[in-house]
Design a protein around this motif. Structure first.
Motif, short mmCIF file in Angstrom:
data_model
loop_
_atom_site.label_atom_id
_atom_site.label_comp_id
_atom_site.label_asym_id
_atom_site.label_seq_id
_atom_site.Cartn_x
_atom_site.Cartn_y
_atom_site.Cartn_z
N SER A 265 0.85 -1.23 -0.02
CA SER A 265 0.15 -0.09 0.02
C SER A 265 0.91 1.35 0.02
O SER A 265 0.60 2.42 -0.59
CB SER A 265 -0.98 -0.13 1.25
N ASP B 220 -6.75 0.40 -5.05
CA ASP B 220 -5.48 0.09 -4.58
C ASP B 220 -5.25 -1.50 -4.26
O ASP B 220 -6.19 -2.28 -4.67
CB ASP B 220 -5.37 0.89 -2.95
N TYR C 86 0.64 4.11 -2.64
CA TYR C 86 0.14 5.58 -2.53
C TYR C 86 1.35 6.41 -2.66
O TYR C 86 1.30 7.77 -2.97
CB TYR C 86 -0.51 5.82 -1.38
#
Lengths: 337, 337, 337, 337
Positions: free
Chosen positions: A34, A263, A38
């Motif tokens: 993750s 995501d 991001y």
């Protein structure tokens, strides 16, 4: 006056002053993956990382974080947080939510943040209100270091709600003003989507009719449409073509230029730019009919089924995923029209 | 028919086929600084680096290099190189230049390149013609790795020439076609700028009246205007604001969107995009009057004095900087108008 | 704490609530020429035209006008208008300005507008405060009808003030918050430019040290940087290249992308886009040193002298041009640095 | 060497010199509607209009037309036209096509054009070759008059062919060079798409496996990606949202930014920008596997069925619609993969 116009006509001026939606905390199942998504791919700054969490922000943000990723067994929304004008607003909000019969809880050990009021709202959503957060350096013009989109700041959250009118009334009672909505035609008008704001953009909170309570998406602001195109190019080049779910395109509602991404856990993030000013108190809400092919995508492109069907679980205040219930209005009406 | 129109009207079809301008070799005084500028800041790929030189290319190029930086004591243009259709064209070119009385020399030890014909052209410029060069991988769509502008490919060179009409005639004899020119008004019309092409863009070679022979600039192609803006943001953010000499802006001539930068040695590079197709044989050359404020900058912005006065020395075939002579036409006319 | 930091540290919460700067009324000497400039070339909607005036707005605006052009003998700013939250705010403002010893006057015959409070502020500027204005249709998404930039909405005014610190204190007392400022270095720090906001953008009002009181410019918001480039192309193509005074470029202050134009009377308008969110109460003001070449133009381009020297006269409440006085700080310091 | 690589390896240097694809003539059923679409909405210049036809061109084009719309009972492609270097090339082409056993015909009464050689090519397509056409004024920089996209110039045609390999071989024999292709994996490799060029862009002619002979689309060049977005906004705003069939997006093949539109008769036009230079003789063709989701849309978006299934009939030299036959390779493989 239509049914929805009646709902809108009542102006609420609560005692507390919610400034804006400020961040979300997501539970993710693979923190490294993750953070790579991001941080590296979308271009957010990782302000701080602990054993089980990462705190990220956009390039123009001076508060410690606008996105918290916390590793856990089940991907979900832990909470969505709203900043208030002053600390005393938190006490006023606690009284308000208690009067509603909602569960409330104070949280005092959040990293880089003052006390937070956690509530489970009448629709079931885990919300947080806070005032104080550590300040860090803004990097608005660190263009040579920026990468990905880059992401500039948090913009809004969008919730999947089973009872749109009830959610709509609730958020207005908190002082949010409607800017746009989609509704069915005819006498028994139903809301299928609504956009409400505190800060003078199109929204801080959007409501989408659907199985809920779930988080449909959260959105980050980019500088301009070419930023949206560039991040798609980069995602595809980096082997993440499947992360691109819908768009890029122009929204009818909000007029913004957007792309929706998923995501690594399937949480949906919108990259969003170029909406308009809504800050005057008489700003007229804009209605769209569900039968207008341009309301979701101004260029008429049909959103994929996944965009309607899938969204993130939300946790209760004890961290347990909440049960959901189907929507009381068939949101797909708008695509079948 | 005006004086310049007469010059243009003669169509030359030489025996050799020059495809396009392909690269320049610059002498730089600090190789590390130059590699940082062209590689990290502007976003070129460093294909190979040796003890005293670096070979760079743009992201869509599959030939080994389109920019050679060689460390040396005096910043200068070592040579500008043109690719020909086939190896035999080199022999035809040698014969042509010998017939002109120009010095020629074969070079066979250039890295990653076949034999090269070096000549000192009638105006004094060090030119190279070559056919063969090692192929490497294209990275047109490696958007996730690209940085800076990014630079996509070599586009053109611009020479400061003291005798514009003589240079203009020479390049036409090599088979180049005029696409645009700037000239003085009235009966004794003089050329102050000219653009000539082999590949069907606005130019491979431009001629600017000024103290020469010197290299005014070379230019790299970007994808679109937003790329030009982004690289300016990044240069300024990285502390290289003084590298931005002129622009960004729209050219009147060529219609391209551009910015001029100065590298650590003062060599001028243009980042350039969005000109137009010129490949039909009857493509009509476009004349601009020097008194038109839009010819250099379509939006009327005056170029700084440095852009008119300064340019890079060129070397003779033995590596010695060439003497220069002032222009026979006052190129500044156009800015004084 | 520096001198300017002390000025900023005092937070004022006046009894009235000014929402934002909303429009300017300009005296122009040739109404047709001005309407052609703002309407046809820049792309504003002409909501209404009377014998001696025209009322224009941007494409996303639902209030009757955000720019009034009134024909008169001497080009000047008649007044700059600010919208307040509710009508009663006007009475509170009247009391405040009377307490300051400022001339005030009620205006009740303005086209399409409710009562307006006119004041001559302590620096001499003719201000208007109003709440009510007729609503008209928004055309945010009438892309097929839009032309020019197009102009979307009013953004800010910039005043030439001879006493920057005094003006800075005054606007803070009205509840405006500083977002950025330029000041001289050293112990006797002086402000040479300041940006203050009510709505959460970088500014509603900017103050530039210079001969004043004069209107330096007003600004309209565009959708994105490519809109700025397009309007320059169109102005130059239409024979108005001399209207382009400075830019396009990136501001250091505000981070916005901009161009400055001069209308047929020399009034300066900025087309402006892409600044950032400033709405949190602890938003930290950003200081720039006058010696930083990037504060006015992030890419280092020097503004032309006219941009520093020239600005529009302002009228007193009787319509007479006000005397001006030179600045108490040499604003040109920043360009000479 | 694979089967397709073998096809590519043979370099053909025919006696004639085809410069580029230059225009199409479409039969449309409602000339007014078509002129409104191409002229007003997409922004092409109507050079001339007769009783039953309209001749349009892009803003940088100096030849009389690059699109002919002729009213007739059945929407179809009348012919696709290619410009040759000199008039004598036409005779050489006639000989070539006669040797192939193709029907040929001379046309001498086309508006604003010299003699044209019409042929029905081995795949059945109605082609025209011409050299002379009337010159008109270029309006490259008439930005103040441009509208819609605007369309700048003709770029390419794309044919639906039932026998891709046969078509591929034929176009190479005419001197076209392959730049990219899509093929099936494995030993019995089949071409499902191919791009071939004369001018040094990605293509003049593309071949798509499908029921043919039919015209899949023709394409016009725009200045930059933001032009593509703007025309979508304008089409939707003007009530033509259904004209937008696919995109906008980035192509994998060609790297171009694109959108596909359907005109009032269903003819497909692509607006296309930002491909790359292909003019060197050793330019390596790029292969894509049909299983790569990025080959048609780099961002992975699936093209709608209509894009695969529908295309325009083509006429024989007597103006009669040609019979079609299904493809010998299942082109949909690539979407099913």
């Amino acid at each position: 006056m239509t049914r929805v116009e009646s709902l809108i006509s009542a102006v609420h001026k609560p005692e507390f002053d919610i400034l804006r939606v400020a961040h979300v905390e997501l539970v993710v199942t693979d923190l490294d993956a993750s953070v790579a998504f991001y941080g590296d791919l979308l271009g957010m700054i990782v302000t701080e990382r602990t054993a089980d969490a990462a705190y990220l922000r956009g390039w123009e943000e001076y508060l410690h974080h606008s996105l918290t990723l916390r590793e856990g067994p089940v991907a979900a929304l832990d909470h969505a947080a709203f900043r208030v004008y002053e600390d005393a607003d938190l006490d006023r909000l606690e009284a308000d939510f208690r009067a509603r019969g909602c569960t409330t809880r104070w949280v005092t050990d959040e990293l880089a943040q003052g006390r937070g009021l956690r509530v489970q709202d009448p629709l079931g959503f885990p919300l947080e209100f806070f005032h104080a957060m550590d300040e860090v350096e803004r990097h608005t013009q660190a263009f040579h270091l920026q990468r990905g989109a880059p992401v500039l700041r948090f913009d809004h959250v969008n919730f999947h709600v089973s009872q749109p009118e009830r959610a709509f009334a609730f958020w207005q009672e908190l002082g949010f003003r409607a800017t746009e909505y989609i509704s069915t035609d005819g006498a028994d008008e139903r809301i299928t989507g609504a956009w409400l704001r505190r800060k003078p953009t199109v929204h801080d909170v959007a409501l989408t009719a659907g199985t809920g309570p779930r988080l449909h998406h959260f959105a980050m602001w980019l500088a301009e449409p070419s930023s949206v195109l560039r991040v798609c190019d980069q995602l595809a080049a980096a082997g993440h073509v499947h992360a691109i779910e819908r768009g890029p395109g122009r929204h009818g509602v909000s007029n913004a230029f957007f792309v929706y991404l998923r995501d690594p856990d399937g949480h949906r993030i919108e990259l969003y730019t170029c909406d308009y000013y809504t800050g005057d108190p008489d700003h007229p809400p804009l209605r769209w009919s569900v039968t207008d092919p341009r309301c979701r995508s101004f260029w008429g492109t049909r959103a994929p089924d996944s965009w309607y069907d899938e969204s993130s679980l939300v946790l209760d205040l004890d961290g347990k995923p909440l049960e959901t219930e189907p929507a009381t209005v068939d949101e797909r009406t708008e695509v079948m029209a």
